[in-house]
Scaffold this motif. Sequence first.
Motif, PDB file in Angstrom:
ATOM      1  N   TYR A  90       7.861  -4.011  -4.699  1.00 29.03           N
ATOM      2  CA  TYR A  90       8.303  -3.362  -3.468  1.00 29.03           C
ATOM      3  C   TYR A  90       7.963  -4.274  -2.291  1.00 29.03           C
ATOM      4  O   TYR A  90       6.978  -5.010  -2.320  1.00 29.03           O
ATOM      5  CB  TYR A  90       7.608  -2.018  -3.278  1.00 29.03           C
ATOM      6  CG  TYR A  90       8.035  -0.923  -4.229  1.00 29.03           C
ATOM      7  CD1 TYR A  90       9.062  -1.097  -5.154  1.00 29.03           C
ATOM      8  CD2 TYR A  90       7.395   0.307  -4.210  1.00 29.03           C
ATOM      9  CE1 TYR A  90       9.436  -0.081  -6.019  1.00 29.03           C
ATOM     10  CE2 TYR A  90       7.762   1.335  -5.077  1.00 29.03           C
ATOM     11  CZ  TYR A  90       8.781   1.139  -5.980  1.00 29.03           C
ATOM     12  OH  TYR A  90       9.147   2.158  -6.828  1.00 29.03           O
ATOM     13  N   GLY A  91       8.744  -4.183  -1.231  1.00 26.55           N
ATOM     14  CA  GLY A  91       8.498  -5.013  -0.052  1.00 26.55           C
ATOM     15  C   GLY A  91       9.820  -5.432   0.565  1.00 26.55           C
ATOM     16  O   GLY A  91      10.814  -4.722   0.468  1.00 26.55           O
ATOM     17  N   VAL A  92       9.833  -6.600   1.188  1.00 28.71           N
ATOM     18  CA  VAL A  92      11.033  -7.162   1.806  1.00 28.71           C
ATOM     19  C   VAL A  92      11.401  -8.420   1.039  1.00 28.71           C
ATOM     20  O   VAL A  92      10.587  -9.344   0.925  1.00 28.71           O
ATOM     21  CB  VAL A  92      10.794  -7.473   3.293  1.00 28.71           C
ATOM     22  CG1 VAL A  92      11.993  -8.186   3.904  1.00 28.71           C
ATOM     23  CG2 VAL A  92      10.485  -6.182   4.061  1.00 28.71           C
ATOM     24  N   ALA A  93      12.604  -8.460   0.518  1.00 27.21           N
ATOM     25  CA  ALA A  93      13.011  -9.548  -0.377  1.00 27.21           C
ATOM     26  C   ALA A  93      12.877 -10.908   0.296  1.00 27.21           C
ATOM     27  O   ALA A  93      13.360 -11.129   1.404  1.00 27.21           O
ATOM     28  CB  ALA A  93      14.452  -9.333  -0.824  1.00 27.21           C
ATOM     29  N   GLY A  94      12.181 -11.808  -0.384  1.00 26.73           N
ATOM     30  CA  GLY A  94      12.062 -13.180   0.079  1.00 26.73           C
ATOM     31  C   GLY A  94      10.992 -13.431   1.114  1.00 26.73           C
ATOM     32  O   GLY A  94      10.771 -14.583   1.516  1.00 26.73           O
ATOM     33  N   VAL A  95      10.308 -12.354   1.564  1.00 27.71           N
ATOM     34  CA  VAL A  95       9.283 -12.532   2.613  1.00 27.71           C
ATOM     35  C   VAL A  95       8.028 -11.753   2.222  1.00 27.71           C
ATOM     36  O   VAL A  95       7.844 -10.595   2.625  1.00 27.71           O
ATOM     37  CB  VAL A  95       9.786 -12.054   3.993  1.00 27.71           C
ATOM     38  CG1 VAL A  95       8.798 -12.485   5.082  1.00 27.71           C
ATOM     39  CG2 VAL A  95      11.169 -12.566   4.294  1.00 27.71           C
ATOM     40  N   PRO A  96       7.122 -12.365   1.444  1.00 31.16           N
ATOM     41  CA  PRO A  96       5.865 -11.685   1.118  1.00 31.16           C
ATOM     42  C   PRO A  96       5.043 -11.421   2.378  1.00 31.16           C
ATOM     43  O   PRO A  96       5.213 -12.088   3.400  1.00 31.16           O
ATOM     44  CB  PRO A  96       5.150 -12.686   0.198  1.00 31.16           C
ATOM     45  CG  PRO A  96       6.236 -13.566  -0.334  1.00 31.16           C
ATOM     46  CD  PRO A  96       7.252 -13.662   0.761  1.00 31.16           C
ATOM     47  N   ASP A  97       4.145 -10.447   2.292  1.00 30.20           N
ATOM     48  CA  ASP A  97       3.300 -10.157   3.451  1.00 30.20           C
ATOM     49  C   ASP A  97       2.140 -11.140   3.509  1.00 30.20           C
ATOM     50  O   ASP A  97       2.068 -12.081   2.711  1.00 30.20           O
ATOM     51  CB  ASP A  97       2.842  -8.689   3.433  1.00 30.20           C
ATOM     52  CG  ASP A  97       1.579  -8.458   2.607  1.00 30.20           C
ATOM     53  OD1 ASP A  97       1.340  -9.202   1.615  1.00 30.20           O
ATOM     54  OD2 ASP A  97       0.828  -7.526   2.928  1.00 30.20           O
ATOM     55  N   MET A  99      -0.770 -11.086   2.564  1.00 29.62           N
ATOM     56  CA  MET A  99      -1.598 -11.182   1.363  1.00 29.62           C
ATOM     57  C   MET A  99      -0.792 -11.614   0.138  1.00 29.62           C
ATOM     58  O   MET A  99      -1.298 -11.590  -0.980  1.00 29.62           O
ATOM     59  CB  MET A  99      -2.285  -9.845   1.092  1.00 29.62           C
ATOM     60  CG  MET A  99      -3.344  -9.479   2.113  1.00 29.62           C
ATOM     61  SD  MET A  99      -4.203  -7.923   1.710  1.00 29.62           S
ATOM     62  CE  MET A  99      -5.056  -8.363   0.186  1.00 29.62           C
ATOM     63  N   GLY A 100       0.459 -11.980   0.361  1.00 31.50           N
ATOM     64  CA  GLY A 100       1.299 -12.409  -0.754  1.00 31.50           C
ATOM     65  C   GLY A 100       1.934 -11.272  -1.527  1.00 31.50           C
ATOM     66  O   GLY A 100       2.565 -11.500  -2.564  1.00 31.50           O
ATOM     67  N   ARG A 101       1.783 -10.056  -1.024  1.00 30.41           N
ATOM     68  CA  ARG A 101       2.392  -8.906  -1.696  1.00 30.41           C
ATOM     69  C   ARG A 101       3.895  -8.871  -1.415  1.00 30.41           C
ATOM     70  O   ARG A 101       4.346  -9.309  -0.376  1.00 30.41           O
ATOM     71  CB  ARG A 101       1.725  -7.618  -1.214  1.00 30.41           C
ATOM     72  CG  ARG A 101       0.247  -7.546  -1.569  1.00 30.41           C
ATOM     73  CD  ARG A 101      -0.462  -6.399  -0.881  1.00 30.41           C
ATOM     74  NE  ARG A 101      -0.518  -6.567   0.569  1.00 30.41           N
ATOM     75  CZ  ARG A 101      -1.292  -5.834   1.383  1.00 30.41           C
ATOM     76  NH1 ARG A 101      -2.052  -4.871   0.883  1.00 30.41           N
ATOM     77  NH2 ARG A 101      -1.290  -6.061   2.680  1.00 30.41           N
ATOM     78  N   GLY A 102       4.636  -8.314  -2.353  1.00 32.89           N
ATOM     79  CA  GLY A 102       6.089  -8.295  -2.223  1.00 32.89           C
ATOM     80  C   GLY A 102       6.747  -9.539  -2.780  1.00 32.89           C
ATOM     81  O   GLY A 102       7.928  -9.801  -2.531  1.00 32.89           O
ATOM     82  N   SER A 103       6.012 -10.312  -3.579  1.00 37.43           N
ATOM     83  CA  SER A 103       6.536 -11.582  -4.096  1.00 37.43           C
ATOM     84  C   SER A 103       7.689 -11.389  -5.077  1.00 37.43           C
ATOM     85  O   SER A 103       8.455 -12.324  -5.329  1.00 37.43           O
ATOM     86  CB  SER A 103       5.410 -12.372  -4.776  1.00 37.43           C
ATOM     87  OG  SER A 103       4.902 -11.652  -5.900  1.00 37.43           O
ATOM     88  N   LYS A 104       7.829 -10.191  -5.649  1.00 34.86           N
ATOM     89  CA  LYS A 104       8.908  -9.923  -6.614  1.00 34.86           C
ATOM     90  C   LYS A 104       9.950  -8.959  -6.050  1.00 34.86           C
ATOM     91  O   LYS A 104      10.735  -8.385  -6.795  1.00 34.86           O
ATOM     92  CB  LYS A 104       8.326  -9.366  -7.911  1.00 34.86           C
ATOM     93  CG  LYS A 104       7.383 -10.321  -8.631  1.00 34.86           C
ATOM     94  CD  LYS A 104       6.876  -9.750  -9.944  1.00 34.86           C
ATOM     95  CE  LYS A 104       5.944 -10.735 -10.651  1.00 34.86           C
ATOM     96  NZ  LYS A 104       5.454 -10.196 -11.947  1.00 34.86           N
ATOM     97  N   ALA A 105       9.972  -8.802  -4.722  1.00 38.64           N
ATOM     98  CA  ALA A 105      10.915  -7.861  -4.109  1.00 38.64           C
ATOM     99  C   ALA A 105      12.363  -8.282  -4.334  1.00 38.64           C
ATOM    100  O   ALA A 105      13.242  -7.430  -4.494  1.00 38.64           O
ATOM    101  CB  ALA A 105      10.619  -7.714  -2.617  1.00 38.64           C
TER     102      ALA A 105
END
Length: 268
Positions: A90-97, A99-105
């Motif tokens: 979960y997150g925004v595709a292509g833009v990790p937060d 802390m690197g979370r959202g790496s598989k969005a």
Amino acid sequence: MKYTTMPSVEIVNIAYTIDSVHLKRNVELELFLPEGLLGNEMLNLLLLNDGQDAEALGLGDTLANLQRQQQIGPLVVAAIKASAERVQEYGVAGVPDFMGRGSKAQAYSDFVILELIPFIEGTLNMPIRGKRAFAGFSLGGLSAFDIAWGNEAHFDAVGVFSGSFWWRKKDLSEGYTDQDRILHQRIADTQGKPELKFWLMTGTEDETADRNKNFIIDSIDDTVDVIKELLLKGYKRPQDLAYYEVVGGRHDVATWGKAMSAFLCWAF
């Protein structure tokens, strides 16, 4: 004297597993659909992140009640269960937060568009000619918004319950400003205006954090700022945008379950 009998509507839920190429794992989901579909209905579709909470949300009962009262049209809900990789998918595709979370969005978005939707259409074996929406809760709401925003051809509407619109590129201790919020920037940077409608919900007790010390919790501030970005894009209220604030609402499944009827009636 005439008596009106409301038709009985039964909701059937069926579990499925998809062996996803893009996520490289099995994805579990449940389809909730009205019993006895004839195939000629104007069928609507809702994709729902964090589908593992469907029972706690009272989703089946809510769907049955609304359709029995004819407050929504025939609706199929695909409740997609999150995995242990939730904060990466979960997150925004292509833009990790920060802390690197959202790496598989992006991979999750590809799964939804290229695998899940075709699977649902093939399983139902009937056309979805009505509205299509994507909704989610907290981080799942951020994900639903981002996927619909980037794939407008597949969706008509977005529903976000207590969305994690704080999702940011910098920690608060790293010189953070509101321009570091990832989704807000994505909206601003997008060329054109996706053909979508938006329903955004917050609870007045979603949290206690107040970054800018304006006596408004961040959950509400960040959601209102998403609305401002959408208005700058040319969306109109109330035609394109609905904001639903739950007084006393918390960041929990109980609050979101109570708000679900309002979203479903708005969307379908």
